[in-house]
Design a protein around this motif. Structure first.
Motif, PDB file in Angstrom:
ATOM      1  N   GLN A 127      -7.116  -0.344  -6.205  1.00 31.02           N
ATOM      2  CA  GLN A 127      -5.878  -0.992  -5.781  1.00 31.02           C
ATOM      3  C   GLN A 127      -5.322  -0.354  -4.512  1.00 31.02           C
ATOM      4  OE1 GLN A 127      -3.349  -0.753  -9.314  1.00 31.02           O
ATOM      5  NE2 GLN A 127      -3.784  -2.906  -9.722  1.00 31.02           N
ATOM      6  N   VAL A 128      -4.609  -1.167  -3.766  1.00 29.07           N
ATOM      7  CA  VAL A 128      -3.921  -0.662  -2.578  1.00 29.07           C
ATOM      8  C   VAL A 128      -2.872   0.350  -3.034  1.00 29.07           C
ATOM      9  CG1 VAL A 128      -2.398  -1.308  -0.672  1.00 29.07           C
ATOM     10  CG2 VAL A 128      -4.315  -2.800  -1.306  1.00 29.07           C
ATOM     11  N   PRO A 129      -2.774   1.525  -2.382  1.00 26.33           N
ATOM     12  CA  PRO A 129      -1.760   2.503  -2.766  1.00 26.33           C
ATOM     13  C   PRO A 129      -0.369   1.865  -2.847  1.00 26.33           C
ATOM     14  CG  PRO A 129      -3.264   3.472  -1.182  1.00 26.33           C
ATOM     15  CD  PRO A 129      -3.630   2.018  -1.285  1.00 26.33           C
ATOM     16  N   VAL A 130       0.421   2.288  -3.839  1.00 27.51           N
ATOM     17  CA  VAL A 130       1.752   1.699  -4.091  1.00 27.51           C
ATOM     18  C   VAL A 130       2.621   1.735  -2.849  1.00 27.51           C
ATOM     19  CG1 VAL A 130       3.876   1.928  -5.413  1.00 27.51           C
ATOM     20  CG2 VAL A 130       1.669   2.205  -6.553  1.00 27.51           C
ATOM     21  N   ILE A 131       2.594   2.816  -2.101  1.00 25.74           N
ATOM     22  CA  ILE A 131       3.491   2.948  -0.937  1.00 25.74           C
ATOM     23  C   ILE A 131       3.178   1.922   0.148  1.00 25.74           C
ATOM     24  CG2 ILE A 131       3.883   5.409  -1.365  1.00 25.74           C
ATOM     25  CD1 ILE A 131       1.954   5.972   0.987  1.00 25.74           C
ATOM     26  N   LEU A 132       1.942   1.358   0.117  1.00 21.42           N
ATOM     27  CA  LEU A 132       1.535   0.409   1.159  1.00 21.42           C
ATOM     28  C   LEU A 132       1.707  -1.047   0.738  1.00 21.42           C
ATOM     29  CD1 LEU A 132      -1.795   2.021   2.426  1.00 21.42           C
ATOM     30  CD2 LEU A 132       0.523   2.417   3.269  1.00 21.42           C
ATOM     31  N   ARG A 133       2.045  -1.279  -0.507  1.00 22.80           N
ATOM     32  CA  ARG A 133       2.102  -2.654  -0.985  1.00 22.80           C
ATOM     33  C   ARG A 133       3.298  -3.408  -0.412  1.00 22.80           C
ATOM     34  NH1 ARG A 133       0.514  -1.732  -7.392  1.00 22.80           N
ATOM     35  NH2 ARG A 133      -1.366  -0.496  -6.946  1.00 22.80           N
ATOM     36  N   ASP A 134       3.147  -4.709  -0.368  1.00 27.90           N
ATOM     37  CA  ASP A 134       4.194  -5.571   0.188  1.00 27.90           C
ATOM     38  C   ASP A 134       5.484  -5.432  -0.617  1.00 27.90           C
ATOM     39  OD1 ASP A 134       5.567  -7.537   1.566  1.00 27.90           O
ATOM     40  OD2 ASP A 134       4.685  -9.165   0.388  1.00 27.90           O
ATOM     41  N   CYS A 135       6.572  -5.226   0.099  1.00 23.76           N
ATOM     42  CA  CYS A 135       7.866  -5.066  -0.583  1.00 23.76           C
ATOM     43  C   CYS A 135       8.906  -6.062  -0.069  1.00 23.76           C
ATOM     44  CB  CYS A 135       8.391  -3.638  -0.416  1.00 23.76           C
ATOM     45  SG  CYS A 135       8.603  -3.127   1.300  1.00 23.76           S
ATOM     46  N   HIS A 136       8.439  -7.137   0.586  1.00 21.73           N
ATOM     47  CA  HIS A 136       9.356  -8.107   1.175  1.00 21.73           C
ATOM     48  C   HIS A 136       9.591  -9.298   0.257  1.00 21.73           C
ATOM     49  CE1 HIS A 136       7.871  -5.839   4.723  1.00 21.73           C
ATOM     50  NE2 HIS A 136       9.113  -6.023   5.146  1.00 21.73           N
TER      51      HIS A 136
END
Length: 422
Positions: free
Chosen positions: A352-361
């Motif tokens: 999985q993509v690291p949590v800090i890099l995931r889309d937050c918009h």
């Protein structure tokens, strides 16, 4: 009945076959097989006019069996059945020999119809093809056959055949024939190693003198008209096409502008503008790459110009692009990096993509913790901050290795300094 000069002069023995010394010379394997009289299934592969049919007929004559000949461009399954129906009868008690020209035009079912008889030895197949048999002949047939490659003839091999053809035409017409110095040599060099093409040129020369009275004089000027543009072997869908493109790219990669220009000339002389344009764009990224990142827009401009101009003027910007790429510094670091990364992806690596890099918009992202803890690089000195970007199972993996060229080494020194690694 008209019979082409090439057929009238067709050799009856291996000693009279022009060229092909690598397989028909004194110690050539094919010569020894044919002379031995026990001939296996054979596939002859090579360009037109190099002796495949001639050698097949000579080989077939060594086997005392009924001889059949088919051309795969016109033959059908019923033709094969008609031939194999004779096997084991009084017409062919010991089997048959089948010469199948242009076998690549037979589909899988047609080729497979031969297998039973090839397997028990009742049918000896001698097939010829101008295409690579490892691409066009089905494995079951290929595995039961021995492949021999026929190569284009050298001018010195063709020249005696041309001289014999000129004398034969004179004898047939009962006319004295003279030819200027260089006539036979020019045809030999212009025919591209194709004996049939060279003899066709000889026939065309004599046709131009059909209304002459008395002696016939063959001139070098008219020879150039008859034999023009015939030396350049090319097939946009065949082996020669891909061989030339391969040599083209490898010459640029090897920084040899002279060889690269030569292969460009062969492509353009054949009227192929699309292939070199596409290949030049590939080379700009694959072989020059990050050693000279500006190569892509420069080559793109040359390619656009060439397509706008069309041939023959297109040769000028394309020549510029070829020489530019051949003399530019080289780096394959980008293609090596992406190929390794894609290989890992195909193996299922990269979680999985690291949590800090995931889309937050979007609403609810904060509750999921997406994007939390991410550091905006532009808020830090030199626009850099250390944090994990790659998936957990690939931490420490390096895909990109800086090339040894000046451009990439300058970038390496910069980032080594910024990242505190020097």
């Amino acid at each position: 009945m008209y019979q082409p000069l090439a057929d009238r002069l067709r050799p009856k023995s291996l000693d009279d076959v022009a060229g092909q010394q690598h397989i028909l010379g004194e110690k050539g394997v094919l010569r020894r097989i044919i002379q031995g009289g026990s001939i296996p299934n054979l596939i002859f592969y090579g360009p037109s006019g190099t002796g495949k049919t001639t050698v097949a007929e000579i080989a077939a004559a060594r086997i005392h069996r009924p001889f059949y000949r088919l051309n795969a461009t016109t033959a059908s399954l019923s033709d094969i059945k008609a031939i194999t129906a004779d096997v084991g009868t009084l017409l062919a008690p010991d089997g048959v020999v089948l010469y199948l020209d242009e076998i690549q035009y037979f589909n899988k079912k047609q080729q497979q119809s031969l297998l039973e008889f090839m397997e028990n030895g009742k049918l000896t197949l001698i097939a010829s093809t101008t295409e690579n048999p490892y691409f066009y002949v089905y494995n079951a047939v290929l595995s039961r056959s021995t492949v021999f490659e026929f190569k284009p003839l050298e001018p010195e091999d063709v020249r005696p055949v041309i001289q014999r053809g000129i004398r034969r035409m004179g004898e047939d017409l009962q006319r004295l024939v003279h030819w200027e110095d260089g006539v036979d040599e020019y045809i030999a060099r212009s025919c591209g190693g194709d004996v049939r093409k060279s003899l066709n040129a000889v026939e065309a020369l004599f046709a131009a003198h059909a209304q002459d009275r008395g002696e016939i004089e063959l001139t070098l000027e008219e020879t150039k008209e008859v034999a023009q543009r015939s030396a350049n072997r090319y097939d946009r869908d065949g082996d020669v096409h891909y061989d030339i493109l391969s040599a083209f790219q490898k010459s640029i990669r090897g920084s040899d502008p002279d060889a690269a220009i030569h292969y460009l000339a062969r492509l353009l002389e054949s009227g192929d503008l699309i292939s070199p344009c596409r290949r030049l764009m590939v080379i700009a990224s694959e072989d020059v790459g990050l050693a000279y990142p500006q190569a892509v827009p420069i080559v793109k401009a040359c390619v656009d110009s060439a397509n706008m101009l069309g041939l023959p003027e297109a040769r000028i910007p394309l020549a510029e692009a070829v020489i530019f790429l051949a003399t530019a510094p080289k780096s394959n670091s980008a293609i090596m990096a992406i190929d390794q990364a894609m290989a890992d992806v195909r193996k299922g690596k990269g979680g999985q993509v690291p949590v800090i890099l995931r889309d937050c918009h979007y609403g609810g992202a904060e509750k999921l913790g997406h994007g939390q803890g991410y550091h905006y690089a532009h808020n830090y000195p030199h626009h850099y901050v250390k944090q994990q970007y790659i998936p957990d199972d690939l931490v420490g993996k390096k895909y990109y290795e800086y090339g040894e060229n000046k451009t990439e080494q300058a970038a390496k020194r910069y980032w080594d300094l910024i990242k505190g690694e020097v």
